[in-house]
Design an enzyme around this catalytic site. Structure first.
Site, PDB file in Angstrom:
ATOM      1  N   LYS A 173      77.158  71.765  11.498  1.00  0.00           N
ATOM      2  CA  LYS A 173      75.731  72.067  11.296  1.00  0.00           C
ATOM      3  C   LYS A 173      75.076  71.034  10.356  1.00  0.00           C
ATOM      4  O   LYS A 173      73.933  70.617  10.556  1.00  0.00           O
ATOM      5  CB  LYS A 173      75.613  73.487  10.738  1.00  0.00           C
ATOM      6  CG  LYS A 173      74.307  73.853  10.123  1.00  0.00           C
ATOM      7  CD  LYS A 173      73.211  74.088  11.125  1.00  0.00           C
ATOM      8  CE  LYS A 173      71.909  74.348  10.399  1.00  0.00           C
ATOM      9  NZ  LYS A 173      70.776  74.486  11.271  1.00  0.00           N
ATOM     10  N   LYS A 242      67.865  70.546   1.255  1.00  0.00           N
ATOM     11  CA  LYS A 242      69.128  71.159   0.786  1.00  0.00           C
ATOM     12  C   LYS A 242      70.279  70.722   1.692  1.00  0.00           C
ATOM     13  O   LYS A 242      71.335  70.307   1.221  1.00  0.00           O
ATOM     14  CB  LYS A 242      68.940  72.688   0.797  1.00  0.00           C
ATOM     15  CG  LYS A 242      70.176  73.511   1.143  1.00  0.00           C
ATOM     16  CD  LYS A 242      69.861  75.002   1.268  1.00  0.00           C
ATOM     17  CE  LYS A 242      69.351  75.502   2.607  1.00  0.00           C
ATOM     18  NZ  LYS A 242      70.237  75.610   3.709  1.00  0.00           N
TER      19      LYS A 242
HETATM   20  P1  NAD Z   1      63.406  82.028   4.556  1.00  0.00           P
HETATM   21  O1  NAD Z   1      63.184  81.539   3.173  1.00  0.00           O
HETATM   22  O2  NAD Z   1      62.258  82.183   5.491  1.00  0.00           O
HETATM   23  O3  NAD Z   1      64.176  83.446   4.529  1.00  0.00           O
HETATM   24  C1  NAD Z   1      65.105  83.810   3.553  1.00  0.00           C
HETATM   25  C2  NAD Z   1      64.894  85.288   3.236  1.00  0.00           C
HETATM   26  O4  NAD Z   1      65.868  85.686   2.270  1.00  0.00           O
HETATM   27  C3  NAD Z   1      63.514  85.577   2.618  1.00  0.00           C
HETATM   28  O5  NAD Z   1      62.866  86.620   3.316  1.00  0.00           O
HETATM   29  C4  NAD Z   1      63.831  85.972   1.181  1.00  0.00           C
HETATM   30  O6  NAD Z   1      62.928  86.923   0.636  1.00  0.00           O
HETATM   31  C5  NAD Z   1      65.229  86.548   1.352  1.00  0.00           C
HETATM   32  N1  NAD Z   1      65.975  86.586   0.101  1.00  0.00           N
HETATM   33  C6  NAD Z   1      66.106  85.599  -0.807  1.00  0.00           C
HETATM   34  N2  NAD Z   1      66.880  86.011  -1.832  1.00  0.00           N
HETATM   35  C7  NAD Z   1      67.229  87.284  -1.558  1.00  0.00           C
HETATM   36  C8  NAD Z   1      68.015  88.255  -2.247  1.00  0.00           C
HETATM   37  N3  NAD Z   1      68.599  87.992  -3.426  1.00  0.00           N
HETATM   38  N4  NAD Z   1      68.171  89.475  -1.681  1.00  0.00           N
HETATM   39  C9  NAD Z   1      67.584  89.768  -0.490  1.00  0.00           C
HETATM   40  N5  NAD Z   1      66.830  88.888   0.204  1.00  0.00           N
HETATM   41  C10 NAD Z   1      66.668  87.667  -0.336  1.00  0.00           C
HETATM   42  O7  NAD Z   1      64.507  81.051   5.177  1.00  0.00           O
HETATM   43  P2  NAD Z   1      64.839  80.836   6.752  1.00  0.00           P
HETATM   44  O8  NAD Z   1      64.030  79.708   7.250  1.00  0.00           O
HETATM   45  O9  NAD Z   1      64.847  82.157   7.432  1.00  0.00           O
HETATM   46  O10 NAD Z   1      66.339  80.303   6.616  1.00  0.00           O
HETATM   47  C11 NAD Z   1      67.442  81.168   6.296  1.00  0.00           C
HETATM   48  C12 NAD Z   1      68.725  80.353   6.413  1.00  0.00           C
HETATM   49  O11 NAD Z   1      68.855  79.862   7.765  1.00  0.00           O
HETATM   50  C13 NAD Z   1      68.737  79.101   5.515  1.00  0.00           C
HETATM   51  O12 NAD Z   1      70.035  78.923   5.014  1.00  0.00           O
HETATM   52  C14 NAD Z   1      68.332  77.968   6.445  1.00  0.00           C
HETATM   53  O13 NAD Z   1      68.838  76.728   6.029  1.00  0.00           O
HETATM   54  C15 NAD Z   1      68.931  78.426   7.759  1.00  0.00           C
HETATM   55  N6  NAD Z   1      68.241  77.955   8.978  1.00  0.00           N
HETATM   56  C16 NAD Z   1      66.877  77.955   9.082  1.00  0.00           C
HETATM   57  C17 NAD Z   1      66.263  77.507  10.258  1.00  0.00           C
HETATM   58  C18 NAD Z   1      64.757  77.483  10.439  1.00  0.00           C
HETATM   59  O14 NAD Z   1      64.287  76.850  11.411  1.00  0.00           O
HETATM   60  N7  NAD Z   1      63.979  78.133   9.589  1.00  0.00           N
HETATM   61  C19 NAD Z   1      67.055  77.078  11.344  1.00  0.00           C
HETATM   62  C20 NAD Z   1      68.437  77.129  11.212  1.00  0.00           C
HETATM   63  C21 NAD Z   1      69.032  77.575  10.027  1.00  0.00           C
END
Ligand code: NAD
Length: 301
Positions: A173, A242
């Site tokens: 990834k 990141k």
């Molecule tokens: P995001 O910031 O939109 O969502 C993360 C969620 O986690 C938020 O709703 C936040 O409130 C919650 N959160 C944070 N700390 C918390 C805690 N202590 N307890 C409970 N909830 C908590 O991020 P995202 O874009 O959904 O990405 C999530 C993961 O997936 C990341 O690791 C990212 O790298 C990966 N990812 C994202 C994408 C994308 O296109 N957005 C694609 C592939 C992978």
């Protein structure tokens, strides 16, 4: 009735994924520190998980989708966290992109508790999460993978068990996201040049879509963000940054010098520091347009 599933992290990715599990007929308990996200999940038919402690009592299988290694470690290893409240036989699937070291720490702790743990980062973006077309790159025990597979299939189209090495999916990834970093920078500069050269960006898109300049990131970044002049994520630039940092750390572990990637990282880091980290990664185009003469510091200097 299908087994209850816990879902921690209802953000850009977690919300559509958890909603899809609800639509597939699972009883899903969602937990997020952001109450707005919890409310959206509840509206879609999800159940509110009052806390991790309470949710672990109800569910045998958990997904997590969280923004950083630190938060993933807190949620799994912290006091009142997932593992402290786990029972033998439970399965935990982390779909976040985190440091390989975090995968290894969590697997060791999960083994001590007698629970299954898979490090299963995803690719395909929010649209892939919505349309159940995500690619899953899974590292971890084959046995846990076989049990989780029917449920993972509800969320994605291309599911790969990379190997039993827990960090193997993460490594794949990170290489994917290193390429995304390159493509996003390439699309930004190429479209800037096109615009300055008085080319019609729509016509250019049609031409390059049937030429070697085509890429899925060109399509995504141009059609959904640059052409709309709307940079709400999506995939936040700080999350890409990141992952580029993790990819460079991985290169460092193998004494590999990747000078172009290092420079790329410094570009994104400068954009994040300028306050645009919460915007979609495609905002690089906008930033370069506004600030064509920026000199970027090299990573670590
Ligand atoms: P995001 O910031 O939109 O969502 C993360 C969620 O986690 C938020 O709703 C936040 O409130 C919650 N959160 C944070 N700390 C918390 C805690 N202590 N307890 C409970 N909830 C908590 O991020 P995202 O874009 O959904 O990405 C999530 C993961 O997936 C990341 O690791 C990212 O790298 C990966 N990812 C994202 C994408 C994308 O296109 N957005 C694609 C592939 C992978």
């Amino acid at each position: 009735m299908k087994k209850a599933i816990g879902f921690i992290g209802l953000g850009n990715m977690g919300l559509p994924m958890s909603k899809n599990l609800v639509d597939s007929g699972f009883e899903v308990f969602g937990v997020d520190r952001n109450q707005e996200a919890v409310a959206k999940f509840h509206q879609a038919g999800g159940k509110i998980g009052q806390s991790i402690v309470e949710t672990t009592k109800r569910c045998e299988l958990f997904f997590t989708s969280l923004p950083s290694s630190q938060i993933v470690e807190e949620i799994y290893l912290g006091k009142d966290g997932l593992l402290e409240n786990s029972r033998p036989g439970m399965i935990f699937i982390d779909t976040s992109t985190v440091a390989p070291e975090t995968n290894r720490k969590l697997e060791a702790a999960a083994k001590e508790r007698g629970v299954g743990f898979l490090a299963a980062p995803v690719s395909g973006g929010v649209i892939g999460a919505v349309n159940r077309t995500l690619t899953f790159m899974v590292g971890g025990s084959r046995q846990a993978y076989e049990i989780a597979l029917p449920i993972i299939k509800e969320l994605g189209q291309n599911i790969f068990h990379v190997s039993e090495d827990i960090d193997s999916g993460t490594k794949a990834k990170l290489i994917n996201n290193l390429l995304i970093g390159f493509y996003t920078a390439g699309v930004s500069e190429a479209l800037l040049l096109a615009k300055q050269s008085n080319l019609d960006l729509e016509q250019l898109f049609d031409m390059l879509s049937v030429s070697y300049g085509q890429s899925r990131i060109y399509e995504r970044n141009y059609k959904s963000f640059i052409a709309q002049d709307d940079y709400e994520p999506g995939f936040a630039l700080k999350l890409l940054n990141k992952d580029l940092g993790f990819a460079l750390d991985l290169a460092g572990e193998s004494q590999l010098d990747l000078p172009v990637s290092q420079f790329l990282y410094s570009v994104y880091e400068a954009v994040e520091k300028s306050g645009l980290g919460e915007k979609d990664m495609s905002v690089l185009y906008k930033k370069l347009q506004e600030q064509t003469n920026t000199t970027f510091e090299k990573r670590g200097s």
